[in-house]
Design a protein around this motif. Structure first.
Motif, PDB file in Angstrom:
ATOM      1  N   ASN A 167      -4.792  20.123   2.395  1.00 14.33           N
ATOM      2  CA  ASN A 167      -4.347  19.130   1.413  1.00 14.33           C
ATOM      3  C   ASN A 167      -2.841  18.915   1.492  1.00 14.33           C
ATOM      4  N   GLU A 168      -2.078  19.981   1.710  1.00 17.63           N
ATOM      5  CA  GLU A 168      -0.632  19.840   1.864  1.00 17.63           C
ATOM      6  C   GLU A 168      -0.309  19.023   3.118  1.00 17.63           C
ATOM      7  N   ALA A 169      -1.045  19.271   4.188  1.00 13.44           N
ATOM      8  CA  ALA A 169      -0.838  18.499   5.423  1.00 13.44           C
ATOM      9  C   ALA A 169      -1.154  17.025   5.197  1.00 13.44           C
ATOM     10  N   LYS A 170      -2.179  16.742   4.408  1.00 10.76           N
ATOM     11  CA  LYS A 170      -2.528  15.352   4.107  1.00 10.76           C
ATOM     12  C   LYS A 170      -1.415  14.680   3.312  1.00 10.76           C
ATOM     13  N   ARG A 171      -0.825  15.423   2.353  1.00 11.05           N
ATOM     14  CA  ARG A 171       0.286  14.851   1.583  1.00 11.05           C
ATOM     15  C   ARG A 171       1.504  14.641   2.477  1.00 11.05           C
ATOM     16  N   LEU A 172       1.764  15.562   3.401  1.00 10.96           N
ATOM     17  CA  LEU A 172       2.876  15.389   4.342  1.00 10.96           C
ATOM     18  C   LEU A 172       2.631  14.183   5.243  1.00 10.96           C
ATOM     19  N   LEU A 173       1.401  14.018   5.685  1.00 12.22           N
ATOM     20  CA  LEU A 173       1.058  12.856   6.511  1.00 12.22           C
ATOM     21  C   LEU A 173       1.275  11.562   5.736  1.00 12.22           C
ATOM     22  N   LYS A 174       0.872  11.554   4.473  1.00 12.64           N
ATOM     23  CA  LYS A 174       1.062  10.375   3.633  1.00 12.64           C
ATOM     24  C   LYS A 174       2.544  10.018   3.536  1.00 12.64           C
ATOM     25  N   GLU A 175       3.388  11.018   3.315  1.00 10.79           N
ATOM     26  CA  GLU A 175       4.829  10.766   3.216  1.00 10.79           C
ATOM     27  C   GLU A 175       5.402  10.324   4.560  1.00 10.79           C
ATOM     28  N   THR A 176       4.910  10.904   5.651  1.00 10.07           N
ATOM     29  CA  THR A 176       5.375  10.519   6.985  1.00 10.07           C
ATOM     30  C   THR A 176       5.026   9.062   7.277  1.00 10.07           C
ATOM     31  N   LEU A 177       3.816   8.659   6.906  1.00  5.22           N
ATOM     32  CA  LEU A 177       3.401   7.271   7.108  1.00  5.22           C
ATOM     33  C   LEU A 177       4.235   6.307   6.263  1.00  5.22           C
ATOM     34  N   ALA A 178       4.557   6.712   5.040  1.00  3.47           N
ATOM     35  CA  ALA A 178       5.397   5.868   4.180  1.00  3.47           C
ATOM     36  C   ALA A 178       6.787   5.715   4.794  1.00  3.47           C
ATOM     37  N   LEU A 179       7.308   6.795   5.341  1.00  3.79           N
ATOM     38  CA  LEU A 179       8.608   6.757   6.012  1.00  3.79           C
ATOM     39  C   LEU A 179       8.542   5.835   7.230  1.00  3.79           C
ATOM     40  N   GLN A 180       7.459   5.908   7.961  1.00  2.46           N
ATOM     41  CA  GLN A 180       7.266   5.051   9.125  1.00  2.46           C
ATOM     42  C   GLN A 180       7.255   3.578   8.728  1.00  2.46           C
ATOM     43  N   HIS A 181       6.607   3.247   7.617  1.00  5.86           N
ATOM     44  CA  HIS A 181       6.574   1.858   7.149  1.00  5.86           C
ATOM     45  C   HIS A 181       7.973   1.353   6.805  1.00  5.86           C
ATOM     46  N   VAL A 182       8.781   2.208   6.180  1.00  6.46           N
ATOM     47  CA  VAL A 182      10.154   1.813   5.848  1.00  6.46           C
ATOM     48  C   VAL A 182      10.940   1.546   7.128  1.00  6.46           C
ATOM     49  N   LEU A 183      10.755   2.397   8.129  1.00  7.46           N
ATOM     50  CA  LEU A 183      11.455   2.198   9.403  1.00  7.46           C
ATOM     51  C   LEU A 183      11.036   0.893  10.082  1.00  7.46           C
ATOM     52  N   ILE A 184       9.762   0.573  10.012  1.00  7.45           N
ATOM     53  CA  ILE A 184       9.280  -0.677  10.616  1.00  7.45           C
ATOM     54  C   ILE A 184       9.894  -1.872   9.897  1.00  7.45           C
ATOM     55  N   GLU A 185       9.922  -1.826   8.562  1.00  9.97           N
ATOM     56  CA  GLU A 185      10.542  -2.930   7.821  1.00  9.97           C
ATOM     57  C   GLU A 185      12.028  -3.031   8.128  1.00  9.97           C
ATOM     58  N   MET A 186      12.674  -1.892   8.267  1.00  8.98           N
ATOM     59  CA  MET A 186      14.100  -1.889   8.604  1.00  8.98           C
ATOM     60  C   MET A 186      14.314  -2.517   9.983  1.00  8.98           C
ATOM     61  N   LYS A 187      13.456  -2.165  10.929  1.00  7.26           N
ATOM     62  CA  LYS A 187      13.541  -2.737  12.275  1.00  7.26           C
ATOM     63  C   LYS A 187      13.379  -4.251  12.220  1.00  7.26           C
ATOM     64  N   LEU A 188      12.419  -4.717  11.444  1.00  5.35           N
ATOM     65  CA  LEU A 188      12.192  -6.162  11.320  1.00  5.35           C
ATOM     66  C   LEU A 188      13.399  -6.866  10.695  1.00  5.35           C
ATOM     67  N   HIS A 189      13.999  -6.248   9.682  1.00  6.01           N
ATOM     68  CA  HIS A 189      15.181  -6.832   9.067  1.00  6.01           C
ATOM     69  C   HIS A 189      16.361  -6.873  10.050  1.00  6.01           C
ATOM     70  N   LEU A 190      16.506  -5.805  10.828  1.00  4.16           N
ATOM     71  CA  LEU A 190      17.603  -5.773  11.822  1.00  4.16           C
ATOM     72  C   LEU A 190      17.389  -6.840  12.879  1.00  4.16           C
ATOM     73  N   GLU A 191      16.159  -7.004  13.338  1.00  2.09           N
ATOM     74  CA  GLU A 191      15.853  -8.044  14.331  1.00  2.09           C
ATOM     75  C   GLU A 191      16.133  -9.425  13.763  1.00  2.09           C
ATOM     76  N   GLU A 192      15.780  -9.616  12.495  1.00  2.00           N
ATOM     77  CA  GLU A 192      15.987 -10.904  11.837  1.00  2.00           C
ATOM     78  C   GLU A 192      17.489 -11.209  11.711  1.00  2.00           C
ATOM     79  N   GLU A 193      18.271 -10.188  11.348  1.00  5.01           N
ATOM     80  CA  GLU A 193      19.704 -10.399  11.166  1.00  5.01           C
ATOM     81  C   GLU A 193      20.449 -10.564  12.470  1.00  5.01           C
ATOM     82  N   SER A 194      19.912  -9.983  13.562  1.00  2.00           N
ATOM     83  CA  SER A 194      20.613 -10.078  14.852  1.00  2.00           C
ATOM     84  C   SER A 194      20.258 -11.364  15.610  1.00  2.00           C
ATOM     85  N   GLY A 195      19.351 -12.119  15.032  1.00  5.77           N
ATOM     86  CA  GLY A 195      19.054 -13.440  15.541  1.00  5.77           C
ATOM     87  C   GLY A 195      18.119 -13.497  16.662  1.00  5.77           C
TER      88      GLY A 195
END
Length: 151
Positions: free
Chosen positions: A123-151
């Protein structure tokens, strides 16, 4: 089949206990005894499994989709559990950096709590996985914003 049955019954029990037996009875319209039979390992209940509609109702109320996850595991499928709550409708790199630091702090807090006794449970591993996936989503959105701003 016995291994599969036991695995499903174990996860059915986790689901019912996650929701709470009283709440599970109200949600499904089933009695405590009936719900208990669905996860009982007694030979007389070996062929009794929780109906899919009851699983759906309980997983809606649960903190984790125990039975769905078990079925996916049995088939070798990885589920992505997405419970993101963005800070704002609009955002850019600055809000992404803030969200990134918050998610990373949550991951580290979860890890610290999980490793406290020297063992990371399933169960602890599942919660860690959940947090890791949430972190991954933030990174993907950040990447998309950086791509958008760099034209």
């Amino acid at each position: 089949m016995a291994g599969i049955a036991g695995y499903l019954k174990k996860h059915t029990e986790a689901l019912v206990k996650d929701v709470g037996i009283e709440a599970a009875c109200r949600l499904t319209g089933k009695s405590k005894a009936t719900l208990g039979r669905y996860y009982s390992d007694s030979p007389e209940h070996a062929d009794r499994f929780i109906p899919v509609d009851a699983v759906a109702m309980l997983e809606e109320a649960a903190s984790y989709p125990h039975v769905t996850s078990a079925l996916a595991d049995m088939k070798g499928i990885a589920l992505s559990y997405d419970e993101r709550r963005p800070n704002s409708e609009k955002g850019g790199v600055n809000s992404d950096v803030i969200a990134l630091s918050q998610r990373f702090a949550m991951l580290m807090a979860e890890y610290n709590q999980s490793i406290e006794d020297g063992i990371i449970t399933i169960n602890e591993a599942k919660r860690l996985l959940k947090e890791t996936l949430a972190l991954q989503h933030v990174l993907i959105e950040m990447k998309l914003h950086l791509e958008e701003e760099s034209g």
